[in-house]
Design an enzyme around this catalytic site. Sequence first.
Site, mmCIF file in Angstrom:
data_model
loop_
_atom_site.group_PDB
_atom_site.id
_atom_site.type_symbol
_atom_site.label_atom_id
_atom_site.label_comp_id
_atom_site.label_asym_id
_atom_site.label_seq_id
_atom_site.Cartn_x
_atom_site.Cartn_y
_atom_site.Cartn_z
ATOM 1 C CG HIS A 149 -0.382 0.407 2.484
ATOM 2 N ND1 HIS A 149 0.017 -0.495 3.444
ATOM 3 C CD2 HIS A 149 -0.122 1.642 3.002
ATOM 4 C CE1 HIS A 149 0.490 0.166 4.492
ATOM 5 N NE2 HIS A 149 0.411 1.463 4.247
ATOM 6 C CG ASP B 79 0.086 -3.798 2.891
ATOM 7 O OD1 ASP B 79 0.492 -3.339 1.804
ATOM 8 O OD2 ASP B 79 -0.027 -3.112 3.933
ATOM 9 C CB SER C 295 3.169 1.913 6.311
ATOM 10 O OG SER C 295 1.983 2.052 7.045
#
EC number: 3.4.21.22
Length: 466
Positions: free
Chosen positions: A272, A320, A416
């Site tokens: 992502h 992801d 992230s």
Amino acid sequence: MRCLNMIMAEPPGLITICLLGYLLGADCTVFLDHEDATKVLSRPKRYNSGKLEEFVQGNLERECMEEKCSFEEAREVFENTEKTTEFWKQYVDGDQCESNPCLNGGICKDDINSYECWCQTGFEGKNCELDVTCNIKNGRCKQFCKLDADNKVVCSCTTGYQLAEDQKSCEPAVPFPCGRVSVPHISTTHTRAETLFLNMDYENSTTDYENSAEAEKNVDNVTQPLNDLTRIVGGKTAKPGQFPWQVLLKGKIDAFCGGSIINEKWVVTAAHCINPDVEITVVAGEHNTEETEHTEQKRNVIRTILHHSYNASVNKYSHDIALLELDEPLTLNSYVTPICVADREYTNTFLKFGYGYVSGWGKVFNKGRPATILQYLKVPLVDRATCLRSTKFTIYNNMFCAGFHEGGKDSCQGDSGGPHVTEVEGINFLTGIISWGEECAMKGKYGIYTKVSRYVNWIKEKTKLT
């Protein structure tokens, strides 16, 4: 008999003469000849039953069977300390091995008030009751364990390491092997593999979340978390070189995500994080984003590989994971070192050790500003049932939860794509990728991570990692 008749019939004077003749061996025949006397004095030889019989020789019967003897007296009979000791153990308190206490083919050796089991290969314990193949204690291997054709434990190491002299431990085979912190002033050992393996039910640890009934949820059931780039609040400031596999992903203006070095040419991050319209620069060896520390190495990304099951239009956080190919190989050193990637089984096992380390330059508190110096946090694994109850959003079986129920500590926005690693005997293995969550460090909420064990084969195939 004639002499006795005379004694009864004659006067006292004659009795005296007769007795004198008896003593001098006169005509009175009261002594037996040699053959008859031998028969009277002979007695049957004792039979020594049981295991002691094999030890009885010489004067042992007289010394130790008819009466209690000392060790020294028994030693005089055997004239050998080893044989005497073996006899003595049974003589003192009986044979402790009579009940066959040793299991799994173990051989019993008697001792005084105890016994010792000599176990077959693959077993140990007082009675050889413990299976020490790879299923328990990891075969005492410090990294990987497997059984050969004879069911004997064979230890092995990840790429860049070799077995030490003890054939259990692993030692570096190259200058900068994966997962190893080599900056001298940093203490690297947070945990010990032996302790971790000893405290685990290894067979159950290899059971993946996918076997849980609660995990069987349709991937088309799309619900999106509140935070788009969620994922170190309440962490500590890292020292230079403490997490040398950590990289920073930058666009033309700002940094936006983290990642981990797989090898000199590849970085792994969260899918992502990738925007096809943004050119990505990878900064390795970074520590303080506001200072030039001369440990940094910058590389451009020339190819991006999203996992083939990733579909942002269906769910932005399922599968992801993405790989970034660099334009030039990184130069490995104490500040730029790849993270280790084990096989699927061991990656899942390491995750179940319970604690991992996450790192990044994300926000240091919810809705705050990003950190300028690399932060890290030790987070506990959260059981899947608790994880599912903590949120209304879908937690797929390619994800796991980690964090603190009381809140206050968590990965956060900007982290992230960064690593979740587990340290095993001073060597760090990639076990997760920071993915998403609800806000940051909220009470009763946890960080959600991509489970790397589901993707190790894909990672190794694409990056040619051996």
